[in-house]
Enzyme design. Structure first.
Site, short mmCIF file in Angstrom:
data_model
loop_
_atom_site.label_atom_id
_atom_site.label_comp_id
_atom_site.label_asym_id
_atom_site.label_seq_id
_atom_site.Cartn_x
_atom_site.Cartn_y
_atom_site.Cartn_z
N LYS A 90 -2.37 -1.72 3.44
CA LYS A 90 -3.27 -0.67 2.96
C LYS A 90 -3.42 0.44 4.00
O LYS A 90 -3.39 1.63 3.67
CB LYS A 90 -4.63 -1.28 2.61
CG LYS A 90 -4.60 -2.18 1.38
CD LYS A 90 -5.84 -3.05 1.28
CE LYS A 90 -5.70 -4.03 0.11
NZ LYS A 90 -6.78 -5.02 0.05
N GLN A 134 -12.30 -7.04 2.27
CA GLN A 134 -11.13 -7.85 1.96
C GLN A 134 -11.55 -9.28 1.63
O GLN A 134 -12.29 -9.92 2.37
CB GLN A 134 -10.16 -7.86 3.16
CG GLN A 134 -8.86 -8.62 2.91
CD GLN A 134 -8.01 -7.97 1.83
OE1 GLN A 134 -7.89 -6.75 1.76
NE2 GLN A 134 -7.41 -8.79 0.99
N ASP A 159 -12.92 -0.91 -5.11
CA ASP A 159 -12.40 -2.10 -5.79
C ASP A 159 -12.86 -2.17 -7.24
O ASP A 159 -12.30 -2.92 -8.04
CB ASP A 159 -12.83 -3.37 -5.05
CG ASP A 159 -11.75 -3.94 -4.15
OD1 ASP A 159 -10.56 -3.66 -4.41
OD2 ASP A 159 -12.07 -4.68 -3.21
#
Length: 324
Positions: A90, A134, A159
């Site tokens: 990422k 994460q 997200d």
């Protein structure tokens, strides 16, 4: 089958396999040379050039018009090796696109209160437009996952897990964040010109991260959606009725060739490690490719678009915050 000139042709099984592989590559867009030996380090390591270029253009436009650089902060708690790989991918992609990237590493013994305090700090930093925690979290705070994720401001929830964004997706409001993996799956279908309108879409798996939002996205495109799960009766028959089959159950090779309608489009969301550096999907790819009209491999399929959509969500978050 009918060729481009309208002539009927008969092809061998090997030729059919090659055609289906080609279709899968078109669907995944960046999967050439990633079918033979899937390894952990391959997962999500590159992006389709067109997606990358589009993101770069949007970032450049924000800089030129508003002097704003979209910023993404990723928090990783503990030393999970797979999580480190994904976070590094990422970060690298952010650098390629021109997004400001900040990786915040916190020790495995971080408490819920400490993690939420860090999230709260990022919520009020103007140069940070997107925040991602994460997953998975360490066992000691894993049960607090919902409270931790809900601490992220909805406008910065790239997200798409916050209840506000989930609700916006449910009612079809387009100013929320969409979960990256189902968002990527939808983009794959659209870019490959797979017909969704009126199609029967079957999703195997009902998670909040993939299955449920995938159903809402396909429903919004006028598909007839069936979501299957561990209590579904006649699973094989239901899967075989699908024009679009999405596998998101988290079990290696769970979807077998006899569960796929000939010519169906198969999206494999699963990522299962069956050896230290070998990943496979939820679909038995080697046999399913003989039946499917188009199919995504693992790795190199959905994972690529997932990161692309994270970049897009970060850009969208910057635009929404600018409008506020």
């Amino acid at each position: 089958y009918t060729d481009a000139q309208g002539r009927q042709r008969t092809i061998t099984a090997n030729e059919a396999r090659d055609k289906n592989k080609a279709a899968g590559q078109a669907l995944g867009q960046s999967v050439v040379n990633k079918m033979a030996k899937p390894t952990l380090d391959d997962a999500g390591s590159t992006l389709d050039p067109s997606q990358l270029e589009e993101a770069k253009k949007q970032v450049l436009a924000l800089k030129e018009q508003y002097n704003i650089t979209p910023g993404l902060a990723v928090i990783i708690v503990g030393e999970n090796p797979a999580s480190k790989v994904y976070v590094n991918n990422k970060h690298r992609t952010c650098e390629e696109v021109g997004i400001y990237s900040e990786v915040i590493s916190m020790p495995a013994d971080t408490t819920k209160e400490q993690l939420i305090a860090k999230i709260d700090e990022l919520n009020y930093r103007q140069e940070i437009h997107g925040i991602l925690v994460q997953l998975p979290l360490p066992e000691a705070i894993a049960k607090e996952e919902a409270d931790i994720l809900n601490a992220i401001f909805p406008l910065k929830d790239v997200d798409g897990f916050h209840p506000v964004n989930v609700g916006k997706l449910m009612i079809g409001q387009d100013d929320g964040m969409i979960p990256c993996t189902p968002y990527g799956c939808l983009k794959m279908l659209q870019s490959a010109k797979i017909n969704i309108d009126g199609a029967h879409a079957v999703i195997v798996g009902r998670s909040n991260i993939v299955g449920k939002p995938m159903g809402q996205l396909l429903l919004a495109q006028n598909a007839t959606v069936t979501i299957c799960h561990s209590h579904t009766h006649n699973l094989k028959e239901i899967c075989r009725s699908a024009d679009i089959l999405v596998a998101a159950v988290g079990r290696p090779h769970f979807i077998t060739a006899d569960m796929i309608k000939p010519g169906a489009t198969v999206i494999d969301v699963g990522i299962n490690r069956i050896a230290p550096k070998k990943l496979v999907g939820d679909v038995d790819f080697d046999n399913a490719v003989e039946v499917a009209g188009a199919i995504t491999p693992v790795p190199g399929g959905v994972g690529l678009l997932t990161i692309a959509m994270l970049m897009q969500n970060t850009i969208n978050a910057a635009k929404l915050q600018l409008a506020k």
